[in-house]
Design a protein around this motif. Structure first.
Motif, mmCIF file in Angstrom:
data_model
loop_
_atom_site.group_PDB
_atom_site.id
_atom_site.type_symbol
_atom_site.label_atom_id
_atom_site.label_comp_id
_atom_site.label_asym_id
_atom_site.label_seq_id
_atom_site.Cartn_x
_atom_site.Cartn_y
_atom_site.Cartn_z
ATOM 1 N N LYS A 1 -8.400 1.327 -4.451
ATOM 2 C CA LYS A 1 -9.485 1.904 -4.798
ATOM 3 C C LYS A 1 -9.692 2.302 -5.899
ATOM 4 O O LYS A 1 -10.598 2.949 -6.216
ATOM 5 C CB LYS A 1 -9.592 3.011 -3.720
ATOM 6 C CG LYS A 1 -9.902 2.723 -2.496
ATOM 7 C CD LYS A 1 -10.000 3.943 -1.522
ATOM 8 C CE LYS A 1 -9.891 3.859 -0.189
ATOM 9 N NZ LYS A 1 -10.131 4.788 0.580
ATOM 10 N N GLU B 1 -2.161 6.818 -6.121
ATOM 11 C CA GLU B 1 -2.567 6.646 -4.857
ATOM 12 C C GLU B 1 -3.763 5.537 -4.685
ATOM 13 O O GLU B 1 -3.929 4.674 -3.820
ATOM 14 C CB GLU B 1 -2.800 7.934 -4.274
ATOM 15 C CG GLU B 1 -1.502 9.013 -3.829
ATOM 16 C CD GLU B 1 -0.543 8.088 -2.764
ATOM 17 O OE1 GLU B 1 -1.239 7.434 -1.786
ATOM 18 O OE2 GLU B 1 0.470 8.102 -3.140
ATOM 19 N N LYS B 2 -4.886 5.884 -5.667
ATOM 20 C CA LYS B 2 -5.875 4.784 -5.533
ATOM 21 C C LYS B 2 -5.538 3.347 -5.694
ATOM 22 O O LYS B 2 -6.210 2.688 -5.090
ATOM 23 C CB LYS B 2 -6.845 5.520 -6.760
ATOM 24 C CG LYS B 2 -7.762 6.693 -6.296
ATOM 25 C CD LYS B 2 -8.659 6.825 -7.403
ATOM 26 C CE LYS B 2 -9.413 8.223 -7.148
ATOM 27 N NZ LYS B 2 -10.285 8.656 -7.996
ATOM 28 N N GLY C 1 0.729 -1.188 -0.103
ATOM 29 C CA GLY C 1 0.001 -0.124 -0.016
ATOM 30 C C GLY C 1 0.691 1.337 0.046
ATOM 31 O O GLY C 1 0.263 2.372 0.062
ATOM 32 N N LYS C 2 2.188 1.174 -0.149
ATOM 33 C CA LYS C 2 3.155 2.462 0.092
ATOM 34 C C LYS C 2 3.744 2.654 -1.327
ATOM 35 O O LYS C 2 4.174 1.632 -1.783
ATOM 36 C CB LYS C 2 4.075 2.155 0.907
ATOM 37 C CG LYS C 2 3.547 2.541 2.321
ATOM 38 C CD LYS C 2 4.574 2.336 3.463
ATOM 39 C CE LYS C 2 3.517 2.504 4.713
ATOM 40 N NZ LYS C 2 4.549 2.320 5.916
ATOM 41 N N ALA D 1 -2.824 2.252 -5.004
ATOM 42 C CA ALA D 1 -1.872 1.655 -3.724
ATOM 43 C C ALA D 1 -2.954 1.339 -2.688
ATOM 44 O O ALA D 1 -2.724 0.447 -2.035
ATOM 45 C CB ALA D 1 -0.976 2.798 -3.383
ATOM 46 N N GLN D 2 -4.177 2.143 -2.604
ATOM 47 C CA GLN D 2 -5.266 1.995 -1.458
ATOM 48 C C GLN D 2 -6.215 0.938 -1.778
ATOM 49 O O GLN D 2 -7.124 0.680 -1.119
ATOM 50 C CB GLN D 2 -5.891 3.219 -1.493
ATOM 51 C CG GLN D 2 -4.998 4.312 -0.785
ATOM 52 C CD GLN D 2 -5.514 5.820 -0.623
ATOM 53 O OE1 GLN D 2 -6.844 5.745 -1.173
ATOM 54 N NE2 GLN D 2 -4.944 6.774 -0.574
ATOM 55 N N GLU E 1 -3.044 10.691 -8.787
ATOM 56 C CA GLU E 1 -4.205 10.228 -8.298
ATOM 57 C C GLU E 1 -4.444 8.720 -8.749
ATOM 58 O O GLU E 1 -4.716 8.145 -7.456
ATOM 59 C CB GLU E 1 -5.532 11.033 -8.405
ATOM 60 C CG GLU E 1 -5.333 12.503 -7.861
ATOM 61 C CD GLU E 1 -6.200 13.326 -8.172
ATOM 62 O OE1 GLU E 1 -7.248 12.845 -9.370
ATOM 63 O OE2 GLU E 1 -6.426 14.636 -8.138
#
Length: 131
Positions: free
Chosen positions: A99, A93-94, A30-31, A96-97, A90
């Protein structure tokens, strides 16, 4: 794990093969560990799946990609995620999460036939296209 994103001026490119560059992001637990942008070496049949596989990509994120290209990526164990728009940062990041959501491919079948990076006309009339 590494992901590749078709990139055009910091945004996810709607034109997978004709994007000016690819952003490669390395993500673990997740990073985001590393992000680099590399120039698109050119759009030739079956070349980009090999090119990105050699760089360790496990996913290719873009706005649009034809069925044949998706199949070629799958043969290289790279999962296409199409229908993505917005800023590359973005999307990273999504992803990685966990989402990031796929949508409908922004490219129609056969639209890109015979064209490469030099194509100047946008196939997406509602998209602001930067050259």
């Amino acid at each position: 794990m590494k992901i590749a994103i078709s990139t055009d001026a910091g945004f996810v490119s709607a034109h997978f093969g004709r994007c000016p560059s690819f952003t490669i992001a390395e993500i673990e637990e997740g990073k985001v560990l590393k992000i680099e942008e590399i120039n698109n070496p050119g759009h030739q049949p079956a070349f980009l799946p090999n090119f990105l596989a050699e760089r360790g990509a496990k996913y290719i994120i873009c706005g649009g990609m034809g069925r044949r290209a998706q199949d070629l990526f799958a043969e290289k164990q790279i999962t296409p995620i199409v229908g993505v728009t917005g800023k590359v940062t973005e999307a990273i990041e999504k992803f990685a999460q966990g989402k990031l959501e796929a949508g409908e491919s922004s490219c129609k079948p056969g639209v890109g036939k015979g064209y490469g990076l030099e194509k100047e006309e946008c196939d997406h009339p509602n998209e602001k296209h930067i050259h």
